[in-house]
Design an enzyme around this catalytic site. Structure first.
Site, short mmCIF file in Angstrom:
data_model
loop_
_atom_site.label_atom_id
_atom_site.label_comp_id
_atom_site.label_asym_id
_atom_site.label_seq_id
_atom_site.Cartn_x
_atom_site.Cartn_y
_atom_site.Cartn_z
N ARG A 75 0.86 -1.17 0.00
CA ARG A 75 0.00 0.00 0.00
C ARG A 75 0.90 1.23 0.00
NH1 ARG A 75 -2.10 -3.39 4.24
NH2 ARG A 75 -4.18 -4.21 3.75
N LYS B 287 -2.19 -1.95 8.02
CA LYS B 287 -3.30 -1.35 8.73
C LYS B 287 -3.33 -1.82 10.18
CE LYS B 287 -6.32 -0.84 4.69
NZ LYS B 287 -7.61 -1.22 4.08
N HIS C 7 -1.65 1.96 -5.87
CA HIS C 7 -2.45 0.76 -5.63
C HIS C 7 -2.48 -0.15 -6.85
CE1 HIS C 7 -4.77 -0.64 -2.20
NE2 HIS C 7 -5.59 -1.23 -3.04
N ARG D 298 0.12 -2.68 -6.48
CA ARG D 298 -0.28 -3.71 -5.51
C ARG D 298 -1.23 -4.71 -6.18
NH1 ARG D 298 -1.06 -4.79 0.04
NH2 ARG D 298 -3.21 -5.13 0.71
N HIS E 241 -4.10 -9.02 4.07
CA HIS E 241 -5.56 -8.99 4.16
C HIS E 241 -6.01 -9.79 5.38
CE1 HIS E 241 -6.12 -8.21 -0.44
NE2 HIS E 241 -5.95 -7.10 0.24
N TYR F 151 -9.17 -11.20 -6.61
CA TYR F 151 -8.15 -11.33 -7.65
C TYR F 151 -8.34 -12.59 -8.48
CZ TYR F 151 -5.81 -7.56 -5.21
OH TYR F 151 -5.53 -6.35 -4.63
#
Length: 306
Positions: A157, A181, A252, A255, A278, A287
């Site tokens: 990210r 995150k 992004h 990524r 994730h 994906y």
């Protein structure tokens, strides 16, 4: 800087004060709503300018979709993203009604819950052209090459990209320590190209950039300060243009390309989930739809009975 926390020229070009007046006078919005919408549209204006739009009329539907993915990358709650989408729609309806833009690029802008496809993904050949773009004749080429190699090579990210510290490179184990995150730490393997580019940057350039203000951050600007999000965007855009890539490319996008190329090569879904950081594998599963969507589009385009 303007009252919107964006450069004055951006505020003028994107008519932010006029929009704020519209909210107050025409719509009679509550103070909290007016402030939130004004802040959301200012954020969009800064994003659009950084991505190459000189004025609101220059922003394409694809750029608006990239903006919403950018908000998700920032970690905003779905409710905040939905409000921002509403603000941008209101903003463009105002611009159209006042004759400032001819078309509304936000007409089909969707909120995250309705997304079923990914934003643009680079091909392997396009990635190779992008990574080869920095020229050794440029003073900051070693930094730019290392940045692009690590951003794509580890699927970062943009916040992770600019937040990397020197100590996060674990050369002996060919790993990159990433804080995602919620400050969650993960270890991502990196290839020889990324390791080599980072090693050259650390040896040849970063010591000359460091002027005591680097704070241990890996990527520094020409003044020796940690690179900002806008700085990263500007560097990426320069090399995208130089590489002759016509797609809308954001940090992004690298990524997404990282994940897509791994899965197309046969990588295990849970391994990719771990590398992307994730929390929910359902986020990674999007994906797996890329190839199927591509095949459907080919079928619709070329089959005599689509």
């Amino acid at each position: 800087m303007s009252a919107f926390d964006v450069p004055d020229e951006v505020a003028r070009a994107f008519r932010l004060e006029l929009f704020q007046d519209h909210l107050a006078l025409e719509r009679g919005s509550a103070d909290t709503t007016r402030e939130a919408y004004a802040r959301d549209v200012a954020r969009f204006a800064l994003f659009a300018r950084t991505a190459g739009a000189a004025a609101p009329a220059d922003a394409t539907p694809r750029a608006l979709r990239e903006f919403v993915f950018h908000l998700k990358d920032l970690g905003l709650a779905p409710s905040s993203i939905r409000r921002t989408v509403s603000a941008v729609r209101t903003y463009y309806r105002f611009l159209v009604s006042e004759g400032h833009v001819a078309k509304d690029p936000s007409e089909r802008l969707e909120t995250p819950k309705r997304w079923r496809t990914l934003p643009e993904v680079l091909t392997v050949a396009e990635v190779e052209r992008l990574l080869a773009s920095p020229s050794v004749e440029e003073p900051l080429a070693f930094r730019d090459r290392a940045m692009l190699e690590l951003a794509y090579g580890a699927g970062l990210r943009v916040s992770e990209w600019i937040g990397l510290r020197v100590q996060d490179l674990v050369f002996d184990d060919q790993l990159l320590r990433v804080f995602g995150k919620g400050s969650k730490e993960r270890l991502v393997p990196i290839g020889r190209s990324a390791i080599g580019a980072a090693a050259v940057y650390l040896r040849e350039l970063r010591p000359r950039l460091e002027k005591g203000q680097g704070k241990g951050i890996l990527f520094l600007n020409a003044r020796g300060e940690p690179l900002t999000r806008m700085g990263a965007w500007t560097i990426l855009r320069k090399h995208v243009e130089r590489a002759g890539i016509e797609k809308a490319v954001s940090p992004h996008t690298l990524r997404h390309s990282f994940a897509t190329h791994l899965l197309e090569g046969g990588a295990d879904l849970r391994a990719v989930q771990e590398m992307l950081g994730h929390a929910d594998i359902a986020t990674t599963q999007i994906y797996t739809h890329v190839d199927r969507e591509f095949l459907r589009s080919v079928h619709r385009q070329y089959h005599p009975r689509p």
